[in-house]
Design an enzyme around this catalytic site. Structure first.
Site, PDB file in Angstrom:
ATOM      1  N   HIS A 133       0.387   2.141  -5.089  1.00  0.00           N
ATOM      2  CA  HIS A 133       0.355   1.194  -4.250  1.00  0.00           C
ATOM      3  C   HIS A 133      -1.151   0.795  -3.839  1.00  0.00           C
ATOM      4  O   HIS A 133      -1.428  -0.229  -3.265  1.00  0.00           O
ATOM      5  CB  HIS A 133       1.131   1.377  -2.785  1.00  0.00           C
ATOM      6  CG  HIS A 133       2.552   1.553  -3.256  1.00  0.00           C
ATOM      7  ND1 HIS A 133       3.456   0.765  -2.700  1.00  0.00           N
ATOM      8  CD2 HIS A 133       3.277   2.541  -3.895  1.00  0.00           C
ATOM      9  CE1 HIS A 133       4.960   0.924  -3.138  1.00  0.00           C
ATOM     10  NE2 HIS A 133       4.477   2.022  -3.785  1.00  0.00           N
ATOM     11  N   ASP A 156      -8.482  -3.288  -1.142  1.00  0.00           N
ATOM     12  CA  ASP A 156      -6.955  -3.199  -0.782  1.00  0.00           C
ATOM     13  C   ASP A 156      -6.158  -3.297  -1.983  1.00  0.00           C
ATOM     14  O   ASP A 156      -6.454  -4.077  -2.695  1.00  0.00           O
ATOM     15  CB  ASP A 156      -6.821  -4.316   0.109  1.00  0.00           C
ATOM     16  CG  ASP A 156      -5.638  -4.050   1.258  1.00  0.00           C
ATOM     17  OD1 ASP A 156      -4.818  -3.506   1.098  1.00  0.00           O
ATOM     18  OD2 ASP A 156      -5.838  -4.618   2.497  1.00  0.00           O
TER      19      ASP A 156
HETATM   20  C1  G6P Z   1      -0.312   2.474   2.285  1.00  0.00           C
HETATM   21  C2  G6P Z   1      -0.173   3.388   1.342  1.00  0.00           C
HETATM   22  C3  G6P Z   1       1.319   3.905   1.524  1.00  0.00           C
HETATM   23  C4  G6P Z   1       1.426   4.558   3.255  1.00  0.00           C
HETATM   24  C5  G6P Z   1       0.980   3.372   4.142  1.00  0.00           C
HETATM   25  C6  G6P Z   1       0.932   4.157   5.503  1.00  0.00           C
HETATM   26  O1  G6P Z   1       0.310   1.332   2.221  1.00  0.00           O
HETATM   27  O2  G6P Z   1       0.136   2.720   0.178  1.00  0.00           O
HETATM   28  O3  G6P Z   1       1.768   5.199   0.685  1.00  0.00           O
HETATM   29  O4  G6P Z   1       2.746   4.925   3.489  1.00  0.00           O
HETATM   30  O5  G6P Z   1      -0.345   3.196   3.643  1.00  0.00           O
HETATM   31  O6  G6P Z   1       0.289   5.044   5.515  1.00  0.00           O
HETATM   32  P1  G6P Z   1       0.830   6.527   6.200  1.00  0.00           P
HETATM   33  O7  G6P Z   1      -0.138   7.480   5.979  1.00  0.00           O
HETATM   34  O8  G6P Z   1       1.229   6.359   7.599  1.00  0.00           O
HETATM   35  O9  G6P Z   1       2.170   6.743   5.459  1.00  0.00           O
END
Ligand code: G6P
Length: 474
Positions: A163, A377
């Site tokens: 992602h 990003d």
């Molecule tokens: C990004 C990453 C995700 C992640 C999200 C939120 O979009 O690609 O894998 O879940 O951020 O971050 P967190 O650490 O709260 O899961």
């Protein structure tokens, strides 16, 4: 013993928020997000399981069914949360994969935890998957899972999607465990990336750092420890949002009313600028504030006629660099407001909070100009949500060229957030844009986001994975 699921999603987080009350009774709410919306229909139709962490340390929960899906929680101890999640995932890989905006830290204890937790996820996936199942692994937290899972279950077809960006080999090479990570990923049949740059960066790393053969977008992986030689395919799959439901939400009467209310609460400004991010150093929030601060200083815009709302939702708050960023952003907001506020009327409205989707849709509708100024990003779904919410076609999107979204949304005003003078000109152009041009650009953007939604994204990935499975069998 194989499990029962024909499709298994493996992601760091489960698609629900689990809470446990004082009596130890468990309940869950669906966590909002495009990924679960896109995958839920497939999961329901094809006996799907989702393997992931609850988001809380030391929470030992048995597998359960929710929303027509089988959810398999993976437990993490408090130390593993520190070392695998906050440490290696978000203190090493996240900055390394985002252009080293802050310094990545390399600690052997963090790596060991990453390795151990990836093993636990691979084992949980192996236990959930039926014979010949399809397993889709997600993101940078789980890069070792494909190879670990293949060893446990050579019968399953494995996809992985990143992602976030994949860095150039010159940066990736800093990672002391770089070969292990590439080896982990090459256990997959299909590896998906957001932009072609990311896929190219990955292939270049494979060429330079391993002995595997790369031909076009395929890597031939030599036979190893009882596994025969095979191929890994690499593709580009830009992720998107659930456009239709977001559009419907934004077009609803309540959201329309709330948008007007928001403008009134802000004193009906002539121009409302909006920023919406997790509070993360990759998002360029400080650059955005600098740009607005200088426009005020130079007298190109006047407060409170022109004002800015910055939603910065709390994120990874125990990681050191996130604490520092919060302090810097809050000092900068304080300075701008100190210099340019009138009593009761501030130029920057800073909200360190998380809001429900309805409120976000109303903010998008209320805004005149959306500022997405990321320094790096993977995609940036906020940009796509803003477009989907412009049911009146009157908003302007300013978009950093360092986002994956810049490839998908060419009618946005694309800018370089490091070039403060250039960025100021772009923001002024957005503020002064004639109505006809706004509508023309927004119409084109909306057509793209409607066509390329998250369901189309998931379908393409699953189709390519099914093709890989067929080749695998033949
Ligand atoms: C990004 C990453 C995700 C992640 C999200 C939120 O979009 O690609 O894998 O879940 O951020 O971050 P967190 O650490 O709260 O899961």
């Amino acid at each position: 013993m194989p499990g029962k699921a024909d499709v298994v999603v493996v992601a760091n987080r489960l698609p629900v928020d689990i809470s446990v009350d004082a009596k130890g009774k468990l309940s869950w709410d669906r966590a909002p997000g495009g990924l679960v919306t896109a995958l839920a229909p497939v999961m329901r139709a094809r006996k799907g399981a989702w393997v992931g962490w609850s988001g809380k340390p030391d929470l030992d929960v048995d597998a359960f069914d929710a929303d027509g899906m089988h959810l398999v929680p993976v437990e993490l101890s408090a130390t593993e949360v520190e070392d695998y999640y906050e440490g290696f995932s978000n203190g090493t890989l996240w900055p390394l994969y985002h252009d080293v905006i802050v310094n990545p830290e390399f600690h052997r204890a963090w790596w060991n935890a990453y390795d151990a937790v990836n093993r636990r996820f691979a084992e949980a996936a192996a236990n959930a998957a039926a014979k010949g199942a399809t397993v889709w692994v997600h993101d940078y937290q789980l890069q070792l899972v494909p190879a670990l899972l293949r060893k446990l279950r050579p019968d399953v077809t494995i996809g992985w999607f990143n992602h976030i960006p994949f860095p150039p080999v010159e940066i990736f090479s800093q990672l002391p465990w770089r070969e292990r990570v590439l080896d982990g990923l090459l256990g997959a049949d299909l590896l998906g990336f957001q932009r072609s740059w990311d896929a190219e960066n990955f292939l270049r790393s494979v060429r330079r750092l391993t002995s595997e053969k790369v031909r076009g977008s395929r890597v031939t992986v030599e036979a190893r420890s009882k596994l025969p030689a095979r191929e890994t395919k690499v593709g580009v799959y830009p992720i998107s949002i659930d456009t239709q439901s977001f559009q419907e939400l934004a077009a609803s009467e309540e959201v329309g009313k709330r948008a007007l209310e928001i403008r009134a609460e802000l004193g009906n400004p002539d121009v409302l600028l909006l920023g919406v991010d997790r509070l993360d150093y990759t998002k360029g929030i400080r650059h955005r504030l600098k740009i607005f601060g200088e426009l005020l200083r130079d007298g190109l815009v006047k407060a409170p006629e022109v004002c800015m709302v910055q939603v910065a939702s709390p994120s990874r708050e125990r990681v050191e660099q996130y604490k520092t960023l919060r302090d810097e952003v809050e000092v900068t907001v304080g300075r701008i407001n100190g210099d340019y506020s009138a009593l009761g009327r501030a130029p920057v409205h800073y909200l360190h909070q998380t809001f429900p989707m309805e409120e976000m849709a109303a903010l998008y509708r209320a805004a005149d100009v959306m500022l997405v100024t990321s320094l790096r990003d993977g995609m940036n779904l906020v940009a796509k949500e803003f477009v989907a919410a412009q049911v009146d076609l009157d908003g302007v999107l300013v978009l950093s060229e360092f986002t994956g979204a810049a490839d998908d949304l060419p009618q946005a005003l694309v800018m370089n957030p490091h070039d403060i003078e250039g960025a100021k000109r772009v923001v002024m152009r957005a503020i002064e844009m004639p109505k006809a041009e706004k509508r023309r650009r927004m119409r084109a953007l909306r057509r793209r986001v409607a066509r390329d939604d998250v369901a189309a994204w998931a379908d393409r990935f699953f189709d390519d994975l099914a093709a890989a499975k067929k080749e695998h069998r033949d």
